[in-house]
Scaffold this motif. Structure first.
Motif, PDB file in Angstrom:
ATOM      1  N   LEU A   1       0.700  -1.302   0.039  1.00 22.49           N
ATOM      2  CA  LEU A   1      -0.061  -0.131   0.049  1.00 22.49           C
ATOM      3  C   LEU A   1       1.018   1.118   0.045  1.00 22.49           C
ATOM      4  O   LEU A   1       1.937   1.471   0.700  1.00 22.49           O
ATOM      5  N   GLN A   2       0.538   2.249  -0.913  1.00 21.20           N
ATOM      6  CA  GLN A   2       1.397   3.294  -1.069  1.00 21.20           C
ATOM      7  C   GLN A   2       0.357   4.797  -0.853  1.00 21.20           C
ATOM      8  O   GLN A   2      -0.328   4.799  -1.752  1.00 21.20           O
ATOM      9  N   GLU A   3       0.641   5.423   0.304  1.00 19.81           N
ATOM     10  CA  GLU A   3      -0.097   6.666   0.280  1.00 19.81           C
ATOM     11  C   GLU A   3       0.558   7.968  -0.649  1.00 19.81           C
ATOM     12  O   GLU A   3       1.820   7.806  -0.775  1.00 19.81           O
ATOM     13  N   SER A   4      -0.347   8.870  -1.210  1.00 21.75           N
ATOM     14  CA  SER A   4       0.134   9.772  -2.013  1.00 21.75           C
ATOM     15  C   SER A   4      -0.808  10.995  -1.656  1.00 21.75           C
ATOM     16  O   SER A   4      -1.930  11.006  -1.577  1.00 21.75           O
ATOM     17  N   GLY A   5      -0.039  12.227  -2.030  1.00 16.21           N
ATOM     18  CA  GLY A   5      -0.967  13.401  -1.818  1.00 16.21           C
ATOM     19  C   GLY A   5      -0.041  14.628  -1.507  1.00 16.21           C
ATOM     20  O   GLY A   5       0.993  14.474  -0.979  1.00 16.21           O
ATOM     21  N   PRO A   6      -0.419  15.773  -1.460  1.00 15.41           N
ATOM     22  CA  PRO A   6       0.060  16.839  -0.743  1.00 15.41           C
ATOM     23  C   PRO A   6       0.781  16.910   0.556  1.00 15.41           C
ATOM     24  O   PRO A   6      -0.100  16.206   1.467  1.00 15.41           O
ATOM     25  N   GLY A   7       1.722  17.192   0.490  1.00 15.64           N
ATOM     26  CA  GLY A   7       2.273  17.365   2.016  1.00 15.64           C
ATOM     27  C   GLY A   7       1.980  18.507   2.957  1.00 15.64           C
ATOM     28  O   GLY A   7       2.099  18.577   3.927  1.00 15.64           O
ATOM     29  N   LEU A   8       1.459  19.496   1.819  1.00 12.89           N
ATOM     30  CA  LEU A   8       1.195  20.718   2.868  1.00 12.89           C
ATOM     31  C   LEU A   8      -0.127  21.266   2.462  1.00 12.89           C
ATOM     32  O   LEU A   8      -0.641  21.333   1.252  1.00 12.89           O
ATOM     33  N   VAL A   9      -1.088  21.490   3.340  1.00  9.20           N
ATOM     34  CA  VAL A   9      -2.617  21.809   3.151  1.00  9.20           C
ATOM     35  C   VAL A   9      -2.557  23.159   3.908  1.00  9.20           C
ATOM     36  O   VAL A   9      -2.128  23.315   5.174  1.00  9.20           O
ATOM     37  N   LYS A  10      -3.417  23.971   3.317  1.00  8.06           N
ATOM     38  CA  LYS A  10      -3.809  25.353   4.069  1.00  8.06           C
ATOM     39  C   LYS A  10      -4.824  25.043   5.006  1.00  8.06           C
ATOM     40  O   LYS A  10      -5.885  24.216   4.688  1.00  8.06           O
ATOM     41  N   PRO A  11      -4.830  25.869   6.094  1.00 10.58           N
ATOM     42  CA  PRO A  11      -5.931  25.664   6.934  1.00 10.58           C
ATOM     43  C   PRO A  11      -7.312  26.193   6.255  1.00 10.58           C
ATOM     44  O   PRO A  11      -7.421  27.073   5.309  1.00 10.58           O
ATOM     45  N   SER A  12      -8.397  25.475   6.614  1.00  6.07           N
ATOM     46  CA  SER A  12      -9.689  25.472   6.140  1.00  6.07           C
ATOM     47  C   SER A  12     -10.124  24.694   4.701  1.00  6.07           C
ATOM     48  O   SER A  12     -11.066  24.848   4.266  1.00  6.07           O
ATOM     49  N   GLU A  13      -9.008  24.576   4.156  1.00  8.68           N
ATOM     50  CA  GLU A  13      -8.719  23.600   2.841  1.00  8.68           C
ATOM     51  C   GLU A  13      -9.066  22.141   3.111  1.00  8.68           C
ATOM     52  O   GLU A  13      -9.411  21.756   4.170  1.00  8.68           O
ATOM     53  N   THR A  14      -9.362  21.484   2.071  1.00  9.28           N
ATOM     54  CA  THR A  14      -9.566  19.963   2.118  1.00  9.28           C
ATOM     55  C   THR A  14      -8.342  19.328   1.920  1.00  9.28           C
ATOM     56  O   THR A  14      -7.483  19.447   1.014  1.00  9.28           O
ATOM     57  N   LEU A  15      -7.955  18.405   2.573  1.00 11.08           N
ATOM     58  CA  LEU A  15      -7.015  17.379   2.961  1.00 11.08           C
ATOM     59  C   LEU A  15      -7.500  16.162   1.847  1.00 11.08           C
ATOM     60  O   LEU A  15      -8.454  15.482   2.183  1.00 11.08           O
ATOM     61  N   SER A  16      -6.695  15.893   0.742  1.00 14.06           N
ATOM     62  CA  SER A  16      -7.043  14.704   0.095  1.00 14.06           C
ATOM     63  C   SER A  16      -5.802  13.889  -0.183  1.00 14.06           C
ATOM     64  O   SER A  16      -4.544  14.388  -0.767  1.00 14.06           O
ATOM     65  N   LEU A  17      -5.912  12.432   0.268  1.00 16.17           N
ATOM     66  CA  LEU A  17      -4.840  11.464   0.061  1.00 16.17           C
ATOM     67  C   LEU A  17      -5.453  10.267  -0.762  1.00 16.17           C
ATOM     68  O   LEU A  17      -6.466  10.011  -0.634  1.00 16.17           O
ATOM     69  N   THR A  18      -4.499   9.630  -1.357  1.00 20.31           N
ATOM     70  CA  THR A  18      -4.795   8.467  -2.198  1.00 20.31           C
ATOM     71  C   THR A  18      -3.937   7.282  -1.695  1.00 20.31           C
ATOM     72  O   THR A  18      -2.668   7.469  -1.223  1.00 20.31           O
ATOM     73  N   CYS A  19      -4.640   6.051  -1.311  1.00 18.97           N
ATOM     74  CA  CYS A  19      -3.851   4.891  -1.428  1.00 18.97           C
ATOM     75  C   CYS A  19      -3.949   3.931  -2.407  1.00 18.97           C
ATOM     76  O   CYS A  19      -4.779   3.447  -2.742  1.00 18.97           O
TER      77      CYS A  19
END
Lengths: 107, 124
Positions: free
Chosen positions: B4-22
């Protein structure tokens, strides 16, 4: 929610010692408990499932016991490689919860 | 071998949406034997389960995060994803994806395979 409480939070023991970690559930979870080992900077690794079943490839010095609300993880003869944080986790329901962790240090 | 490998942005701004994929390799996420889940670990703290998804699309979430979390499957890519909305600094953590296995006991799932984790920082 089912709360999981581990004790102690930290323990220090010598190589060869027998080490026991306790995990208590806030309500009965039958035998639906897993134990994980996490080394610094690494992902958790499954050690034990269904309270006492040893995951394939895990050394036999690790064992688990208990049912209902009280569980233990025992390391029969502590090895230098066992320095890590250990977590219990209940999976009695579809909402899973972890204990807060027990850090095991080698003297 | 299952990985399994996670991927996505390492930095997210407050109030925004965190999105990750496995991304899952070595097994199909369409199997009825497994759930697929997300777990996080804030710096210096313990593990916290976020949510899980079954091959059918049914989901379960941590009650403390339920209003902000969505976990979903993309069977065509053999991936599953996490979306966490309205993030704050408290959502800064290492995020892990994992397979949850029932073994011989259908209905009871423990996490037997984990990804290596990805660090997400919430900061402006």
């Amino acid at each position: 929610d089912i709360q999981m409480t581990q004790s102690p939070s930290t323990l220090s023991a010598s190589v060869g010692d027998r080490v026991t970690i306790t995990c208590r559930a806030s309500q009965s979870i039958s035998s639906w408990l897993a134990w994980y080992q996490q080394k610094s900077g690494k992902a958790p690794k499954l050690l034990i499932y269904k309270a006492s079943s040893l995951e394939s490839g895990v050394p036999s010095r690790f064992s688990g016991s208990g049912s209902g609300t009280e569980f233990t993880l025992t390391i029969s003869s502590l090895q230098p490689d066992d320095s890590a944080t250990y977590y219990c986790q209940q999976y009695n329901s579809y909402t899973w919860t972890f204990g807060q962790g027990t850090k095991v240090e080698i003297k | 071998q299952l990985q399994l490998q996670e991927s996505g942005p390492g930095l997210v701004k407050p109030s925004e949406t965190l999105s990750l994929t496995c991304t899952v390799s070595g097994a199909s996420i369409s199997s009825s034997s497994y759930y697929w889940g997300w777990i996080r670990q804030p710096p210096g703290k313990g593990l916290a389960w976020i949510g899980s998804v079954y091959y059918s699309g049914s989901t379960y979430y941590n009650p403390s995060l339920q209003s902000r979390v969505t976990v979903s499957l993309d069977t065509s890519k053999n991936q599953f994803s996490l979306k966490l909305s309205s993030v704050t600094a408290a959502d800064t953590a290492v995020y892990y994806c994992a397979r949850a296995n029932s073994g011989s006991y259908w209905g009871y799932y423990y996490m037997d395979v984990w990804g290596k984790g990805t660090t997400v920082t919430v900061s402006s």
